[in-house]
Scaffold this motif. Sequence first.
Motif, PDB file in Angstrom:
ATOM      1  N   VAL A   1       0.844  -1.198   0.000  1.00 36.41           N
ATOM      2  CA  VAL A   1       0.000   0.000   0.000  1.00 36.41           C
ATOM      3  C   VAL A   1       0.879   1.247   0.000  1.00 36.41           C
ATOM      4  CG1 VAL A   1      -1.717   1.332   1.261  1.00 36.41           C
ATOM      5  CG2 VAL A   1      -1.882  -1.165   1.215  1.00 36.41           C
ATOM      6  N   ASN A   2       0.554   2.167  -0.883  1.00 33.90           N
ATOM      7  CA  ASN A   2       1.187   3.492  -0.906  1.00 33.90           C
ATOM      8  C   ASN A   2       0.112   4.519  -0.581  1.00 33.90           C
ATOM      9  OD1 ASN A   2       2.796   1.705  -2.744  1.00 33.90           O
ATOM     10  ND2 ASN A   2       4.087   3.515  -2.891  1.00 33.90           N
ATOM     11  N   ILE A   3       0.168   5.105   0.594  1.00 36.49           N
ATOM     12  CA  ILE A   3      -0.806   6.114   0.996  1.00 36.49           C
ATOM     13  C   ILE A   3      -0.178   7.493   0.817  1.00 36.49           C
ATOM     14  CG2 ILE A   3      -2.213   7.037   2.865  1.00 36.49           C
ATOM     15  CD1 ILE A   3      -2.251   4.237   4.099  1.00 36.49           C
ATOM     16  N   TYR A   4      -0.724   8.250  -0.126  1.00 36.39           N
ATOM     17  CA  TYR A   4      -0.240   9.605  -0.391  1.00 36.39           C
ATOM     18  C   TYR A   4      -1.142  10.616   0.300  1.00 36.39           C
ATOM     19  CZ  TYR A   4       3.316   8.538  -3.892  1.00 36.39           C
ATOM     20  OH  TYR A   4       4.459   8.100  -4.523  1.00 36.39           O
ATOM     21  N   ARG A   5      -0.569  11.385   1.202  1.00 36.70           N
ATOM     22  CA  ARG A   5      -1.308  12.496   1.799  1.00 36.70           C
ATOM     23  C   ARG A   5      -1.045  13.728   0.929  1.00 36.70           C
ATOM     24  NH1 ARG A   5      -1.106  11.934   8.448  1.00 36.70           N
ATOM     25  NH2 ARG A   5      -2.819  10.429   8.554  1.00 36.70           N
ATOM     26  N   LEU A   6      -1.961  13.923  -0.003  1.00 35.54           N
ATOM     27  CA  LEU A   6      -1.752  14.934  -1.027  1.00 35.54           C
ATOM     28  C   LEU A   6      -1.984  16.346  -0.506  1.00 35.54           C
ATOM     29  CD1 LEU A   6      -3.584  13.201  -3.999  1.00 35.54           C
ATOM     30  CD2 LEU A   6      -1.113  13.352  -3.630  1.00 35.54           C
TER      31      LEU A   6
ATOM     32  N   PHE B   1       2.650   8.983  -9.629  1.00 34.94           N
ATOM     33  CA  PHE B   1       1.753   7.842  -9.426  1.00 34.94           C
ATOM     34  C   PHE B   1       2.055   6.714 -10.407  1.00 34.94           C
ATOM     35  CE2 PHE B   1      -2.168   9.860  -7.157  1.00 34.94           C
ATOM     36  CZ  PHE B   1      -1.361  10.199  -6.095  1.00 34.94           C
ATOM     37  N   VAL B   2       2.356   7.065 -11.651  1.00 36.32           N
ATOM     38  CA  VAL B   2       2.703   6.043 -12.642  1.00 36.32           C
ATOM     39  C   VAL B   2       3.965   5.298 -12.211  1.00 36.32           C
ATOM     40  CG1 VAL B   2       3.498   5.660 -15.009  1.00 36.32           C
ATOM     41  CG2 VAL B   2       1.556   7.177 -14.580  1.00 36.32           C
ATOM     42  N   GLY B   3       4.918   6.024 -11.642  1.00 39.56           N
ATOM     43  CA  GLY B   3       6.156   5.392 -11.193  1.00 39.56           C
ATOM     44  C   GLY B   3       5.963   4.385 -10.084  1.00 39.56           C
ATOM     45  N   VAL B   4       4.875   4.525  -9.325  1.00 34.81           N
ATOM     46  CA  VAL B   4       4.615   3.616  -8.211  1.00 34.81           C
ATOM     47  C   VAL B   4       4.357   2.191  -8.705  1.00 34.81           C
ATOM     48  CG1 VAL B   4       3.002   3.114  -6.322  1.00 34.81           C
ATOM     49  CG2 VAL B   4       3.816   5.435  -6.674  1.00 34.81           C
ATOM     50  N   ILE B   5       3.883   2.057  -9.923  1.00 35.62           N
ATOM     51  CA  ILE B   5       3.676   0.719 -10.495  1.00 35.62           C
ATOM     52  C   ILE B   5       4.971  -0.076 -10.456  1.00 35.62           C
ATOM     53  CG2 ILE B   5       3.024  -0.587 -12.564  1.00 35.62           C
ATOM     54  CD1 ILE B   5       1.366   1.812 -13.443  1.00 35.62           C
ATOM     55  N   GLU B   6       6.075   0.625 -10.686  1.00 34.34           N
ATOM     56  CA  GLU B   6       7.396  -0.022 -10.701  1.00 34.34           C
ATOM     57  C   GLU B   6       8.053  -0.022  -9.330  1.00 34.34           C
ATOM     58  OE1 GLU B   6       8.119  -1.518 -13.386  1.00 34.34           O
ATOM     59  OE2 GLU B   6       6.477  -0.609 -14.539  1.00 34.34           O
ATOM     60  N   GLY B   7       7.314   0.342  -8.298  1.00 30.61           N
ATOM     61  CA  GLY B   7       7.845   0.312  -6.948  1.00 30.61           C
ATOM     62  C   GLY B   7       8.525   1.581  -6.511  1.00 30.61           C
ATOM     63  N   GLU B   8       8.374   2.666  -7.290  1.00 27.97           N
ATOM     64  CA  GLU B   8       8.976   3.931  -6.911  1.00 27.97           C
ATOM     65  C   GLU B   8       8.074   4.650  -5.907  1.00 27.97           C
ATOM     66  OE1 GLU B   8       9.688   6.141 -10.460  1.00 27.97           O
ATOM     67  OE2 GLU B   8      10.788   4.521 -11.429  1.00 27.97           O
ATOM     68  N   GLY B   9       8.560   5.764  -5.387  1.00 25.24           N
ATOM     69  CA  GLY B   9       7.778   6.542  -4.424  1.00 25.24           C
ATOM     70  C   GLY B   9       8.616   6.899  -3.216  1.00 25.24           C
TER      71      GLY B   9
ATOM     72  N   LYS C   1       8.771   7.453   0.556  1.00 21.68           N
ATOM     73  CA  LYS C   1       8.101   7.183   1.816  1.00 21.68           C
ATOM     74  C   LYS C   1       8.770   7.973   2.925  1.00 21.68           C
ATOM     75  CE  LYS C   1       6.240   3.255   4.432  1.00 21.68           C
ATOM     76  NZ  LYS C   1       6.201   1.774   4.531  1.00 21.68           N
ATOM     77  N   GLU C   2       7.951   8.722   3.660  1.00 16.94           N
ATOM     78  CA  GLU C   2       8.485   9.532   4.737  1.00 16.94           C
ATOM     79  C   GLU C   2       8.600   8.724   6.034  1.00 16.94           C
ATOM     80  OE1 GLU C   2       9.629  12.459   4.178  1.00 16.94           O
ATOM     81  OE2 GLU C   2       8.860  12.684   2.137  1.00 16.94           O
ATOM     82  N   ALA C   3       9.194   9.330   7.042  1.00 17.84           N
ATOM     83  CA  ALA C   3       9.413   8.637   8.314  1.00 17.84           C
ATOM     84  C   ALA C   3       8.107   8.225   8.983  1.00 17.84           C
ATOM     85  CB  ALA C   3      10.222   9.537   9.249  1.00 17.84           C
ATOM     86  N   ASP C   4       7.026   8.959   8.707  1.00 17.55           N
ATOM     87  CA  ASP C   4       5.739   8.622   9.320  1.00 17.55           C
ATOM     88  C   ASP C   4       4.990   7.515   8.594  1.00 17.55           C
ATOM     89  OD1 ASP C   4       4.956   9.916   7.026  1.00 17.55           O
ATOM     90  OD2 ASP C   4       3.928  11.577   8.027  1.00 17.55           O
TER      91      ASP C   4
ATOM     92  N   TYR D   1       3.403   8.569   2.014  1.00 16.83           N
ATOM     93  CA  TYR D   1       4.131   9.014   0.833  1.00 16.83           C
ATOM     94  C   TYR D   1       3.758  10.457   0.507  1.00 16.83           C
ATOM     95  CZ  TYR D   1       5.521   4.174   0.007  1.00 16.83           C
ATOM     96  OH  TYR D   1       6.057   2.926   0.133  1.00 16.83           O
ATOM     97  N   THR D   2       4.724  11.185  -0.052  1.00 11.80           N
ATOM     98  CA  THR D   2       4.462  12.566  -0.438  1.00 11.80           C
ATOM     99  C   THR D   2       4.925  12.791  -1.874  1.00 11.80           C
ATOM    100  OG1 THR D   2       6.606  13.298   0.426  1.00 11.80           O
ATOM    101  CG2 THR D   2       4.716  13.449   1.903  1.00 11.80           C
ATOM    102  N   ILE D   3       4.281  13.735  -2.528  1.00 18.35           N
ATOM    103  CA  ILE D   3       4.711  14.128  -3.855  1.00 18.35           C
ATOM    104  C   ILE D   3       6.044  14.865  -3.729  1.00 18.35           C
ATOM    105  CG2 ILE D   3       4.130  15.510  -5.886  1.00 18.35           C
ATOM    106  CD1 ILE D   3       2.375  13.018  -5.440  1.00 18.35           C
TER     107      ILE D   3
END
Length: 245
Positions: free
Chosen positions: A124-129, A179-187, A189-192, A195-197
């Motif tokens: 799961v990648n949770i982005y707080r946009l 978001f497209v990059g997340v398909i390949e496992g990119e992103g 992730k912050e200490a909390d 994920y952030t843009i």
Amino acid sequence: MKILVTGAGGFIGRHMVSALQDRKGITVYQCFHETDKEELDAYLSRCDFLYHLAGVNRSEQMEDFTTGNTLFTKELVCSLLRHKNKCPILYASSIHAVLETPYGRSKREAEEILKTYENKGGRVNIYRLPNLFGKGAKPNYNSVVATFCYNLVRGLPIVVHDRSTVLNLSYIDDVVQEFVGVIEGEGRKEADGYYTISKIFRVSLGEIADTLYTFLNQEVKQEELTEFQRDLYETFISYKLEAQS
């Protein structure tokens, strides 16, 4: 690869679907507000990745936040687990998830449901946009940039309550690219754990208003603009063309 996009008719969803459809080897399933449960369940049984972009961020009925954010997320997760499909999920949450508002609580509750799914083996990648802007955002809804652009190109006044108010803004093209990059496992992730843009602009309401007035009243030389101003100009032009059509 089969990818499901919830909220396909929304601001982020429309841009996301367009970007995915341009990529080879990807089949895009689209979930709209009117998509029936049987069709959605079929998509969930066979999708390889889920972009969960649907949600309610403004309503006069407080229960709509729970239904559209918390309960809908639970339905998605339950369906995936029932089908033994632990596909990765990207969730478009919000920086407002930390607030004690009906909207904030409902987004936070949806995040917790997704963390439970992650504990059961799903990525799961949770982005707080932050606040978003770009072509196609709905004016007088949840984007001050959209409202300003919409009004200015129609000769309507804009209201700036406090010029010094600073906003964190991300351009929709940057969001979709990430978001497209997340398909390949990119992103990132912050200490909390969220994920952030990676590209966020910090600008004041006064600066936004002044820049848009410049676009309206003066000839623009794009090579002299900052990156934020170029993105803002592209957004402004899209509303101008829409008003002229």
